[in-house]
Motif scaffolding. Structure first.
Motif, PDB file in Angstrom:
ATOM      1  N   MET A 118       1.037  -1.228   0.658  1.00 19.47           N
ATOM      2  CA  MET A 118       0.093  -0.022   0.191  1.00 19.47           C
ATOM      3  C   MET A 118       0.987   1.068  -0.086  1.00 19.47           C
ATOM      4  N   ASP A 119       1.709   1.293   0.597  1.00 17.56           N
ATOM      5  CA  ASP A 119       2.565   2.161   0.645  1.00 17.56           C
ATOM      6  C   ASP A 119       3.420   2.954  -0.290  1.00 17.56           C
ATOM      7  N   TYR A 120       4.388   1.661  -0.555  1.00 19.64           N
ATOM      8  CA  TYR A 120       4.593   1.683  -2.173  1.00 19.64           C
ATOM      9  C   TYR A 120       3.193   1.895  -3.516  1.00 19.64           C
ATOM     10  N   SER A 121       2.350   1.969  -3.377  1.00 25.38           N
ATOM     11  CA  SER A 121       1.874   2.049  -4.350  1.00 25.38           C
ATOM     12  C   SER A 121       0.907   3.598  -4.535  1.00 25.38           C
ATOM     13  N   GLU A 122       0.635   4.299  -2.830  1.00 26.27           N
ATOM     14  CA  GLU A 122       0.704   5.069  -2.764  1.00 26.27           C
ATOM     15  C   GLU A 122       1.812   6.559  -3.180  1.00 26.27           C
ATOM     16  N   ARG A 123       2.493   5.799  -3.557  1.00 26.59           N
ATOM     17  CA  ARG A 123       4.365   6.784  -3.717  1.00 26.59           C
ATOM     18  C   ARG A 123       4.389   6.830  -4.812  1.00 26.59           C
ATOM     19  N   VAL A 124       3.564   5.300  -5.448  1.00 31.12           N
ATOM     20  CA  VAL A 124       3.858   5.477  -6.851  1.00 31.12           C
ATOM     21  C   VAL A 124       2.977   6.441  -7.612  1.00 31.12           C
ATOM     22  N   ASP A 125       1.806   6.355  -6.702  1.00 30.33           N
ATOM     23  CA  ASP A 125       0.684   7.509  -7.316  1.00 30.33           C
ATOM     24  C   ASP A 125       0.761   8.609  -7.036  1.00 30.33           C
ATOM     25  N   LYS A 126       1.599   8.985  -6.455  1.00 28.59           N
ATOM     26  CA  LYS A 126       1.997  10.479  -6.343  1.00 28.59           C
ATOM     27  C   LYS A 126       3.040  11.525  -7.533  1.00 28.59           C
ATOM     28  N   ALA A 127       4.009   9.820  -7.654  1.00 28.47           N
ATOM     29  CA  ALA A 127       5.193  10.390  -8.966  1.00 28.47           C
ATOM     30  C   ALA A 127       4.011  10.577  -9.999  1.00 28.47           C
ATOM     31  N   LEU A 128       3.106   9.591 -10.178  1.00 28.96           N
ATOM     32  CA  LEU A 128       2.894   9.405 -11.405  1.00 28.96           C
ATOM     33  C   LEU A 128       1.360  11.034 -11.564  1.00 28.96           C
ATOM     34  N   ASP A 129       1.309  11.736 -10.641  1.00 28.68           N
ATOM     35  CA  ASP A 129       0.486  12.664 -10.483  1.00 28.68           C
ATOM     36  C   ASP A 129       1.925  13.879 -10.854  1.00 28.68           C
ATOM     37  N   ASP A 130       2.965  13.596 -10.172  1.00 28.09           N
ATOM     38  CA  ASP A 130       3.543  14.784 -10.554  1.00 28.09           C
ATOM     39  C   ASP A 130       3.933  14.552 -11.482  1.00 28.09           C
ATOM     40  N   ALA A 131       4.098  13.970 -12.478  1.00 26.70           N
ATOM     41  CA  ALA A 131       4.934  13.604 -13.640  1.00 26.70           C
ATOM     42  C   ALA A 131       3.244  13.451 -14.777  1.00 26.70           C
ATOM     43  N   ASN A 132       2.499  13.967 -14.315  1.00 27.14           N
ATOM     44  CA  ASN A 132       0.775  14.549 -15.362  1.00 27.14           C
ATOM     45  C   ASN A 132       1.503  12.977 -16.319  1.00 27.14           C
ATOM     46  N   ILE A 133       1.199  12.611 -15.181  1.00 30.27           N
ATOM     47  CA  ILE A 133       0.575  10.957 -16.520  1.00 30.27           C
ATOM     48  C   ILE A 133      -0.378  10.028 -15.733  1.00 30.27           C
ATOM     49  N   THR A 134      -1.619  10.039 -17.385  1.00 29.87           N
ATOM     50  CA  THR A 134      -2.426   9.085 -16.219  1.00 29.87           C
ATOM     51  C   THR A 134      -3.139   7.685 -17.251  1.00 29.87           C
ATOM     52  N   ALA A 135      -4.192   7.896 -16.168  1.00 26.81           N
ATOM     53  CA  ALA A 135      -3.865   5.927 -16.869  1.00 26.81           C
ATOM     54  C   ALA A 135      -4.530   5.713 -18.502  1.00 26.81           C
ATOM     55  N   ASP A 136      -4.832   7.035 -18.778  1.00 24.56           N
ATOM     56  CA  ASP A 136      -4.781   6.861 -20.571  1.00 24.56           C
ATOM     57  C   ASP A 136      -3.124   6.698 -20.980  1.00 24.56           C
ATOM     58  N   HIS A 137      -2.263   7.456 -20.449  1.00 22.52           N
ATOM     59  CA  HIS A 137      -0.895   7.247 -21.256  1.00 22.52           C
ATOM     60  C   HIS A 137      -0.845   5.846 -20.467  1.00 22.52           C
ATOM     61  N   LEU A 138      -0.663   5.147 -19.717  1.00 22.41           N
ATOM     62  CA  LEU A 138      -0.215   3.482 -19.328  1.00 22.41           C
ATOM     63  C   LEU A 138      -1.526   2.415 -20.295  1.00 22.41           C
ATOM     64  N   PHE A 139      -2.087   3.224 -19.930  1.00 26.68           N
ATOM     65  CA  PHE A 139      -2.616   1.849 -20.475  1.00 26.68           C
ATOM     66  C   PHE A 139      -2.584   1.736 -22.234  1.00 26.68           C
ATOM     67  N   GLY A 140      -2.828   2.985 -22.585  1.00 27.45           N
ATOM     68  CA  GLY A 140      -2.560   3.293 -24.692  1.00 27.45           C
ATOM     69  C   GLY A 140      -1.103   2.315 -24.651  1.00 27.45           C
TER      70      GLY A 140
END
Length: 216
Positions: A103-125
């Motif tokens: 859970m802690d790792y997932s939260e850190r990854v989520d924050k990093a994605l937000d900071d880099a403006n990477i959306t789910a659409d970017h990932l899943f694309g």
């Protein structure tokens, strides 16, 4: 006297005499199921897709494909593999810290994605572009489900075997390519990093954002 010359009591069928069907009786015909490559009767009976509609089959259920699961629907089957959070996480947030739980790792990854403006659409694309697969978040720990869908043929679910569909998904989609890229080496992660605008810093061995920070 031959067998055919014997007389039989009125209304009683002989051993080889065709039985007359009453108007209330219905003949049920079991359809011939599609067969997987190299199928031999000694393998046992095939499984009709119609009998599994609405079920999620796991690898241990004999889906005859290198997928982790198969979601059986009325029109076709979606085969999936689960990609762990480290695939994305080590690109955008670095490796998991010692003692860091899921859970802690997932939260850190989520924050990093937000900071880099990477959306789910970017990932899943990425999974759509490279493998023709649909992707979505699976659970709350950063896993990604990558799915490959195959429709039944003209025979429909009732005439299709689960085992034959396993052959089809491996032959007609890039399931095996995705599975190999994820299971062996770092091909999937390397390609995903490039898609998200990251590269390896050869001094540190870690992923860093490209100067333009552009998602491909």
């Amino acid at each position: 006297m031959t067998f055919q010359e014997h007389d039989h009591p009125r209304g009683q069928a002989g051993k080889f005499t065709e039985k007359q069907q009453s108007p209330d009786e219905v003949t049920v015909t079991t359809p011939t199921l599609t067969r997987p490559d190299g199928y031999d009767e000694s393998w046992g009976p095939l499984t009709s897709a119609a009998s599994e509609v609405g079920n999620r089959l796991e690898e241990s259920d004999g889906i005859n494909a290198r997928a982790e699961y198969a979601e059986v629907g009325e029109e076709g089957i979606a085969y999936g593999i689960t990609v762990g959070p480290e695939l994305i996480g080590s690109i955008v947030a670095g490796d998991r810290h010692v003692g860091e739980d899921d859970m802690d790792y997932s939260e850190r990854v989520d924050k990093a994605l937000d900071d880099a403006n990477i959306t789910a659409d970017h990932l899943f694309g990425y999974f759509k572009q490279r493998y023709g697969a649909d992707a979505r978040w699976e659970g709350d720990r950063g896993d990604v489900a990558v799915e490959f869908y195959v429709e039944y043929g003209e025979e429909g679910a009732a005439g299709t075997s689960i085992e034959a569909m396993g052959d089809r998904v491996e032959n007609e989609t890039k399931l095996l390519a995705a599975r190999n890229d994820y299971d062996y080496g770092a091909a999937m992660q390397s390609h995903l990093a490039d898609h998200l605008g990251y590269r390896v810093d050869y001094d540190t061995g870690e992923y860093v954002r490209n100067e333009d920070g552009q998602v491909r």
